[in-house]
Scaffold this active site. Structure first.
Site, PDB file in Angstrom:
ATOM      1  NE  ARG A 278      -3.871  -2.061   2.636  1.00  0.00           N
ATOM      2  CZ  ARG A 278      -3.596  -3.178   3.368  1.00  0.00           C
ATOM      3  NH1 ARG A 278      -2.416  -3.416   4.055  1.00  0.00           N
ATOM      4  NH2 ARG A 278      -4.347  -4.206   3.535  1.00  0.00           N
TER       5      ARG A 278
ATOM      6  CE  LYS B  41      -6.808  -0.181   4.144  1.00  0.00           C
ATOM      7  NZ  LYS B  41      -7.995  -0.434   3.361  1.00  0.00           N
TER       8      LYS B  41
ATOM      9  CG  HIS C   5      -5.102   0.679  -3.814  1.00  0.00           C
ATOM     10  ND1 HIS C   5      -4.356   0.641  -2.793  1.00  0.00           N
ATOM     11  CD2 HIS C   5      -6.242   0.091  -3.893  1.00  0.00           C
ATOM     12  CE1 HIS C   5      -4.880  -0.112  -1.772  1.00  0.00           C
ATOM     13  NE2 HIS C   5      -5.973  -0.388  -2.517  1.00  0.00           N
TER      14      HIS C   5
ATOM     15  NE  ARG D  23      -3.255  -3.497  -1.416  1.00  0.00           N
ATOM     16  CZ  ARG D  23      -2.756  -4.014  -0.340  1.00  0.00           C
ATOM     17  NH1 ARG D  23      -1.231  -4.691  -0.406  1.00  0.00           N
ATOM     18  NH2 ARG D  23      -3.704  -4.752   0.529  1.00  0.00           N
TER      19      ARG D  23
ATOM     20  CG  HIS E 245      -6.805  -8.312   1.450  1.00  0.00           C
ATOM     21  ND1 HIS E 245      -7.113  -8.541   0.167  1.00  0.00           N
ATOM     22  CD2 HIS E 245      -6.759  -7.093   1.366  1.00  0.00           C
ATOM     23  CE1 HIS E 245      -6.995  -7.810  -0.733  1.00  0.00           C
ATOM     24  NE2 HIS E 245      -6.783  -6.852  -0.090  1.00  0.00           N
TER      25      HIS E 245
ATOM     26  CE1 TYR F 159      -6.814  -6.808  -6.875  1.00  0.00           C
ATOM     27  CE2 TYR F 159      -7.237  -7.997  -4.660  1.00  0.00           C
ATOM     28  CZ  TYR F 159      -6.858  -6.707  -5.510  1.00  0.00           C
ATOM     29  OH  TYR F 159      -6.485  -5.557  -4.796  1.00  0.00           O
TER      30      TYR F 159
END
Length: 312
Positions: A150, A181, A254, A257, A280, A289
């Site tokens: 990120r 995150k 992004h 990414r 994630h 994806y």
């Protein structure tokens, strides 16, 4: 379209002066209410006779006709305001649009570059930028595309590991240690091209820094005046680099990414591995994806299979 009845014209006069609507907004209100009046006439109804079932039927027709969920929501909002006014005027006892929601808008797929476009960007060089900026930008591209970082993880990288560092690189081990995150740490592999690009950047980072810079000794990537580069600074540099490289669309961090995740999934088919690499928390976040991967397969099929080729 039929002429608007006096009732609707009264309402439009009301909102025009009460809400001081701009001409463009008033035109949109007028068009939406013209649709409502036309639909009511086709159903043999006065506007005061419209029921929730009619609104749902007309909404379904708009959806079947290809109107987006957002577009339908805006139309319903205009109708709802009209019937709220009618209720205040004592012309209806209930608002038939109240509680009716537009269909959910399909969540757009993340945009990813093709493998060819990603390599075109990664291999691009900008000698006009100078060796310092060129080495820095090349290293940032390699980390964003090669490791799926990120942009916040990228700008948080320090040059050396420490207890206070948000992230750092172990070039000998080929690993990036980042703080993602939810303050969750993870380690992701560095490709050979990324390691080489970062080593080249470290060689010029201090020695060839622009004169007058007060270098931030901790930060790995530096921006104006030698301070830690910001996320906005990365966006700007990447956009410039993609345009100079001749990539068809402006590239943002992004997007690289997304490209990383899509290309790894295309090659490996291992969704769990992609989830771990991206950091994630839920596999459902990563499953988008698989849709990108299917799009890629569909394009390959259409281009290669003789029964799929469209007639010219």
């Amino acid at each position: 379209m039929p002429e608007l009845p006096l009732l609707v014209r009264r309402y439009l006069d009301h909102v025009q002066f009460e809400k001081r609507l701009a001409p463009r907004t008033l035109a949109l209100y007028t068009e939406d209410l013209r649709k409502l009046w036309a639909s009511a006439q086709q159903a043999g109804l006065d506007l005061a006779q419209v029921q929730p079932a009619h609104i749902r039927r007309w909404m379904a027709g708009m959806h079947a006709g290809g109107r987006s969920g957002r577009g339908i929501a805006l139309i319903l909002s205009g109708w709802r305001g009209f019937y709220t006014w009618m209720a205040r005027e004592g012309l209806v006892t209930a608002n038939p649009v109240q509680g009716i929601r537009a269909p959910r808008q399909a969540k757009p797929l993340p945009k990813a570059l093709s493998v060819e476009e990603a390599l075109q960007l990664a291999n691009h060089q900008e000698p006009d930028a100078g060796p310092w900026a060129e080495a820095r930008d090349a290293a940032m591209v390699e980390l964003l595309y090669g490791s799926g970082l990120r942009v916040g993880e990228l700008v948080g990288l320090d040059g050396v590991a420490s207890d206070r560092a948000r992230g750092w690189l172990d070039l000998d081990a080929g690993l990036a240690h980042v703080l993602g995150k939810g303050s969750k740490r993870r380690s992701v592999p560095l490709g050979g091209a990324a390691v080489q690009a970062v080593r080249r950047w470290l060689e010029v980072r201090t020695e060839q820094a622009p004169q007058g810079f007060d270098l931030d000794e901790a930060a790995l990537f530096l921006g104006p005046r030698g301070r830690r580069i910001s996320a906005q600074g990365v966006w700007q540099r990447l956009r410039r680099r993609s345009q100079r490289a001749g990539v068809a669309v402006p590239v943002h961090p992004h997007m690289l990414r997304h490209s990383f995740a899509s290309h790894v999934l295309q090659s490996s088919g291992d969704l769990r591995a992609v989830q771990e690499l991206l950091g994630h928390a839920s596999i459902s976040t990563t499953q988008v994806y698989t849709r990108l991967d299917f799009q890629h397969l569909a394009k390959v099929y259409e281009a290669a299979h003789p029964r799929a080729r469209k007639k010219s």
